[in-house]
Scaffold this active site. Structure first.
Site, PDB file in Angstrom:
ATOM      1  N   ASP A   1     -12.030   4.238  22.554  1.00  0.00           N
ATOM      2  CA  ASP A   1     -10.615   4.467  22.277  1.00  0.00           C
ATOM      3  C   ASP A   1     -10.294   3.464  21.166  1.00  0.00           C
ATOM      4  OD1 ASP A   1      -7.704   4.782  22.816  1.00  0.00           O
ATOM      5  OD2 ASP A   1      -7.901   2.810  23.711  1.00  0.00           O
TER       6      ASP A   1
ATOM      7  N   ASP B   1      -8.715   1.490  27.439  1.00  0.00           N
ATOM      8  CA  ASP B   1      -7.826   0.508  28.067  1.00  0.00           C
ATOM      9  C   ASP B   1      -6.560   1.109  28.677  1.00  0.00           C
ATOM     10  OD1 ASP B   1      -6.810   1.137  25.421  1.00  0.00           O
ATOM     11  OD2 ASP B   1      -5.337  -0.418  25.822  1.00  0.00           O
TER      12      ASP B   1
ATOM     13  N   ASP C   1      -6.483   6.833  29.087  1.00  0.00           N
ATOM     14  CA  ASP C   1      -7.947   6.818  29.048  1.00  0.00           C
ATOM     15  C   ASP C   1      -8.562   7.028  30.430  1.00  0.00           C
ATOM     16  OD1 ASP C   1      -8.142   6.201  26.269  1.00  0.00           O
ATOM     17  OD2 ASP C   1      -7.572   4.143  26.739  1.00  0.00           O
TER      18      ASP C   1
HETATM   19  P1  ADP Z   1      -4.503   5.567  21.326  1.00  0.00           P
HETATM   20  O1  ADP Z   1      -5.299   6.782  21.680  1.00  0.00           O
HETATM   21  O2  ADP Z   1      -4.832   5.093  19.937  1.00  0.00           O
HETATM   22  O3  ADP Z   1      -4.630   4.465  22.332  1.00  0.00           O
HETATM   23  P2  ADP Z   1      -1.936   6.741  22.302  1.00  0.00           P
HETATM   24  O4  ADP Z   1      -2.485   8.061  22.774  1.00  0.00           O
HETATM   25  O5  ADP Z   1      -1.482   5.771  23.332  1.00  0.00           O
HETATM   26  O6  ADP Z   1      -2.953   6.026  21.251  1.00  0.00           O
HETATM   27  O7  ADP Z   1      -0.702   7.037  21.325  1.00  0.00           O
HETATM   28  C1  ADP Z   1      -0.848   7.881  20.217  1.00  0.00           C
HETATM   29  C2  ADP Z   1       0.338   7.769  19.287  1.00  0.00           C
HETATM   30  O8  ADP Z   1       1.529   8.231  19.929  1.00  0.00           O
HETATM   31  C3  ADP Z   1       0.642   6.357  18.847  1.00  0.00           C
HETATM   32  O9  ADP Z   1      -0.092   5.990  17.711  1.00  0.00           O
HETATM   33  C4  ADP Z   1       2.145   6.446  18.556  1.00  0.00           C
HETATM   34  O10 ADP Z   1       2.350   6.948  17.261  1.00  0.00           O
HETATM   35  C5  ADP Z   1       2.651   7.449  19.567  1.00  0.00           C
HETATM   36  N1  ADP Z   1       3.209   6.819  20.784  1.00  0.00           N
HETATM   37  C6  ADP Z   1       2.682   6.858  22.031  1.00  0.00           C
HETATM   38  N2  ADP Z   1       3.451   6.213  22.914  1.00  0.00           N
HETATM   39  C7  ADP Z   1       4.486   5.690  22.212  1.00  0.00           C
HETATM   40  C8  ADP Z   1       5.649   4.909  22.540  1.00  0.00           C
HETATM   41  N3  ADP Z   1       5.888   4.487  23.781  1.00  0.00           N
HETATM   42  N4  ADP Z   1       6.498   4.588  21.533  1.00  0.00           N
HETATM   43  C9  ADP Z   1       6.273   4.999  20.269  1.00  0.00           C
HETATM   44  N5  ADP Z   1       5.228   5.733  19.887  1.00  0.00           N
HETATM   45  C10 ADP Z   1       4.334   6.095  20.833  1.00  0.00           C
HETATM   46 MG    MG Z   2      -5.587   2.663  23.965  1.00  0.00          MG
END
Ligand code: ADP
Ligand code: MG
Length: 290
Positions: free
Chosen positions: A19, A212, A216
């Site tokens: 991730d 994390d 995931d």
């Molecule tokens: P990753 O797979 O990189 O860990 P996430 O799936 O958690 O990322 O989130 C993907 C995208 O969704 C983030 O890059 C962000 O743009 C948006 N996002 C997710 N949760 C939030 C939040 N609570 N506030 C603002 N943007 C969010």
């Molecule tokens: Mg993550």
């Protein structure tokens, strides 16, 4: 390591799937810019912080921290997190959406995107675009070394799966030397992508998934070996994982695979040695020497 069988699976690792946020990067975002169109900058930050108060995503934490003057969380009437997109909340009777461009597309709000080194977090109030906040994260200092060491100890392929934008993912993945980079994935897409990687893996080799976040957890459970970041990681991820890295350092992954190979080698040596001694004594006994 939650059981000896995972040590055996780890020793056969063919592909490591990562991730991005919180795993290869620190997951500690900092607000680097506020760009508002419809309201004062401070008001934009306050509105975003109120809406984000329900979420414990690393992006939310950074926005709440950046609004140093504090805010009244009791004005938030209802709020929900939209995985992979952002949050939706009702603050003082107004509907607030905070998240990425996909969230803005979902509600049909026009947004302006800024090409900067960071993630654009858009804010809309009652469906009208109000501006965006730029947050940025840094790559963990030992991430590149971890990827290089994995290759050196016989891992065939490394993959990165992320919900973040194409530009940030190709930049981070390229700098780390990741073989296969997939971006803009929703939590369900991540598990599907992982399953496809697992299909591409030779019969007696395994796939490890390192993550994390709450999003995931399904992938951590699905992979042959799930590895969670124990410090920054969410409880759900730690619960679902088979191996937990207590200090969040990606360089512990090759160390762990290396150890598992040594453990398996020693186990085999012991079995061979014990059987050899038994057969030797048996043969001597047959001829009356013992
Ligand atoms: P990753 O797979 O990189 O860990 P996430 O799936 O958690 O990322 O989130 C993907 C995208 O969704 C983030 O890059 C962000 O743009 C948006 N996002 C997710 N949760 C939030 C939040 N609570 N506030 C603002 N943007 C969010
Ligand atoms: Mg993550």
């Amino acid at each position: 390591v939650k059981g000896s069988s995972f040590l055996e699976s780890l020793s056969k690792t063919d592909t490591v799937v990562f991730d991005k946020t919180g795993t290869l990067t620190e997951g500690r975002f900092e607000v680097s810019r506020v760009h508002s169109v419809g309201m004062a900058e401070d008001e934009l930050l306050e509105t975003a912080a109120q809406a984000e108060s329900v979420s414990n995503h690393p992006i939310s934490k950074s926005i709440i921290e950046a609004h140093t003057s504090g805010f009244d969380a009791s004005t938030v009437e209802s709020a929900e997190e939209i995985p992979g997109k952002g949050v939706r909340a009702v603050v003082r009777g107004r509907t607030v959406h905070v998240g990425n461009h996909r969230l803005m597309n979902d509600i049909g709000a026009e947004y302006c995107h800024e090409e900067v080194a960071g993630t654009n977090v858009h804010v809309a109030v009652d469906g009208r675009y109000m501006g965006h906040i730029v947050v940025s994260d840094v790559v963990k200092s030992d991430a590149a070394e971890a990827v290089a060491t994995l290759k050196a100890i016989g891992v065939r392929r490394t993959v990165m799966l992320s919900g973040d934008s194409a530009r940030i993912c190709t930049d981070v993945g390229g700098r780390l030397g990741i073989d296969d980079i997939r971006y803009e994935l929703l939590p369900a897409d991540k598990t599907e992508a992982l399953e496809r990687v697992m299909e591409d893996t030779p019969e007696n080799r395994t796939v490890a998934y390192v993550g994390d976040g709450i999003n995931d957890a399904p992938s951590l459970a699905r992979a042959d070996v799930g590895i969670a970041m124990g410090g920054l990681g969410s409880d759900a991820a730690i619960e679902a994982a088979d191996v937990v890295i207590m200090d969040d350092a990606p360089s512990k992954i090759p160390t762990c695979i290396d150890l598992s190979k040594r453990v398996n080698r020693i186990v085999m040596q012991n079995i061979v040695f014990a059987l050899a001694v038994k057969f030797g004594l048996l043969a001597l006994t047959l001829f009356g020497f013992t």
